[in-house]
Write a protein that holds these residues in place. Sequence first.
Motif, mmCIF file in Angstrom:
data_model
loop_
_atom_site.group_PDB
_atom_site.id
_atom_site.type_symbol
_atom_site.label_atom_id
_atom_site.label_comp_id
_atom_site.label_asym_id
_atom_site.label_seq_id
_atom_site.Cartn_x
_atom_site.Cartn_y
_atom_site.Cartn_z
ATOM 1 N N ALA A 40 84.110 13.483 -39.158
ATOM 2 C CA ALA A 40 83.585 12.678 -38.047
ATOM 3 C C ALA A 40 82.685 13.515 -37.150
ATOM 4 N N TYR A 55 86.181 7.595 -32.904
ATOM 5 C CA TYR A 55 87.302 8.235 -33.605
ATOM 6 C C TYR A 55 87.660 9.576 -32.968
ATOM 7 N N LEU A 70 79.356 13.969 -38.900
ATOM 8 C CA LEU A 70 78.567 12.734 -38.850
ATOM 9 C C LEU A 70 77.979 12.511 -37.461
ATOM 10 N N LEU A 71 78.760 12.832 -36.427
ATOM 11 C CA LEU A 71 78.268 12.643 -35.068
ATOM 12 C C LEU A 71 77.108 13.586 -34.768
ATOM 13 N N ALA A 128 82.049 7.373 -35.324
ATOM 14 C CA ALA A 128 82.471 8.777 -35.283
ATOM 15 C C ALA A 128 82.835 9.192 -33.863
ATOM 16 N N THR A 158 77.325 6.674 -35.818
ATOM 17 C CA THR A 158 77.537 7.488 -34.609
ATOM 18 C C THR A 158 78.525 6.823 -33.653
#
Length: 733
Positions: free
Chosen positions: A19, A55, A22-23, A52, A49
């Motif tokens: 995560a 989360y 990905l962010l 992520a 975004t």
Amino acid sequence: MISTAIRLARVGSAAELAAAALLILGFPALMLAALVPSVPAFAAVTAVTYLADHYLHRKGSYLVNRLSKIRAGLSIRFLIRQLLLVLLLARLSLSDDLVFYGAVACFIAFYGLQAPHGALVTLIRNRRRMPVATRNIDLRSRVRIPDAPPRRLMHRSAEKMLHLDLPAVAGILLSTALHPAVAFTGTGLTVGLGCLYVLVLMPYVRGRKVPPRAGAVLAAVDDWLTGYKPETVLYFSGSKDSAYQVNMWLETMERLDTRPLVILRERVVLRGLAPTTVPVLCVPGGVHLMNLDLSSVRVALYAANVGKNIHLLRVPTMKHVFIGHGDSDKLASVNPYSKVYDEVWTAGRAGRDRYAIADVGVRDDDIVEVGRPQLAPVRSARGGPKDRVPTVLYAPTWEGWDGNPGNTSIVLAGENIVTKLITADPPVRVLYKPHPFTGNVSEAAKAAHRRIAALVEESAAARATDSRFTADSAALDRAKAELARIEARLAELAGAGGSKGDEAEATRDGNTEVDRHEETARLRAEWNDAYWRSFPSYEHRVIKGAQPRLYDCFNVCDAMVSDISSVVSDFIASGKPYAVTDSAAVGADEFRRQNTAVRAAVILSNGAAELGGLLDAVRAPAADPLADARAELKRYLLGPDEPKSIDRFNTALADLALRSEARNAGRQPRPGAANADPAETAELVDAVPGQRTASAGETAGAMAGETAGAMAGETAGETAGRWPERWPERRKG
């Protein structure tokens, strides 16, 4: 490689690492999609975004917290995403379109709403933060405390407010393929919902939805104190990680013959406090504490030596006792700070001798041996293991603040100890339960802990496929089902007894029902029994968190390996074999000379070559050469088995309370004081310790106090050492 990346990124799992990646990569991808321009790519990356970010926030990721420190916090990330959306519209040649102007106006207005929203949330939290927080204290009948705002409004409020931009973002993206009205619908929803959020919060900052002012709350607490008249106080100040130090005394406080009260200084400790029926008063402010009516308290007990102790130590109408949070040969157990207390209570003779050897100014007359009431749950050894794999507990202490290599075995010896245990022949089971502070100071200790945990878990996985080890699957399933049933009931009890609101609401409603408390205690005992039956008796285990408790681990193991700490002294109550690691490599003889608790232990070097002696004692208890030494050491460290420790503790409390009463009686105004100069009398009453000047009246009072003290059995040294002062029953300020 993944584990290394997890460690470097300071995240808790591979999912968090993914995560985070990905962010971080999502925003450059958003810019690229806006520049191309590609609406589908922009929409897909935007969704990634959002998810992520959400989360990582729900997980409380360290990485997200660090981003806010480098000006890339949550609101900035939302703003960048919105600016990139405006860039996408410009690249789509829509800069002269009403959708473009609507988007810009919407985001400006939306960010204009952030300020009143943030101000209202902060104001609500500040106004609902009372000067004290309580448990098991009836304030409901004395002061009006309104319900907390709905959790959905206050919990993670900033994130919820920012996510209201979703209708605008989605509407604008859809309008590029559909009708412009979709964009205006989305932007209208975003601004409208933002305004509604602000309006809904406004009633909670005024009127009857706001708790009373500090003065009214403190007056209500004083009124309760006047009615309850607490006699014994357990005082504690510390960090959230040190809550275990006060939790270990709660059951003892419940068993006192006097009226108990727990005083905490930090709200975070209150949140980590174990369930109890004892009244609990959390007073963060020193001035507020000093203004409380504690005139009925005769004995104050201190579980830790911290600076905030001074706020209660200054009260002369009670006797002050250091009881600590463990008994060990660590230097902390003979802290010179202990001189400030009237008495220091130790478990046994060893504690008294420890202070004498250290020569830190604590008088032998001020030391009282009371045993360790908390050790009642520790069961004594009853022969060796029969028809099962022996269990060895490895419970190292943490690295400490000073970097002394002798503090913990985990860095230099931990892997060697665990490796020899998991490869022992005949086999043994390993339980690994590290100190909760492990790795707080030393990165080396944190890394060693992770390697040791991995060793234990890998060996457990290998043993599960080893044909030499078999288990009754049906019995394990029944135990797991029982465990799930107990956990469900415990969660139900916790939900029914807990607070659905904030701290103010918890203070109003936080009264423990005795029946529920007793049922919870019974279920926790059943949970512990079911837990150990829910996996094979040969399975290695890493014990994480507070459950099962250390003493529960004592009861299921046949031997223990640890370091110099109170864990060793407590384990000696079981009478079972144990080993202690000489991590500083001072040598076995010198190690025994320096540390009382290892006189009946197997001494390990950092290579752990001596572990065979411990395992031999486990497998053949009758031939254990240290059994008699352990029994003798148990009496020396923890005192005799009779009378019981709780009885000795209560007796010591009663004796000290009588001395406190005698001291206070000797400080009351004497007949003839009416003839004194009123100005001088007022000056004496208002003075603080150390600021009063000697006078004939004070001298007479001191002599009378000495007489009363002698009649109460005080020593001459104690009588001579008292200040000749006259204290009012209650003082303010």
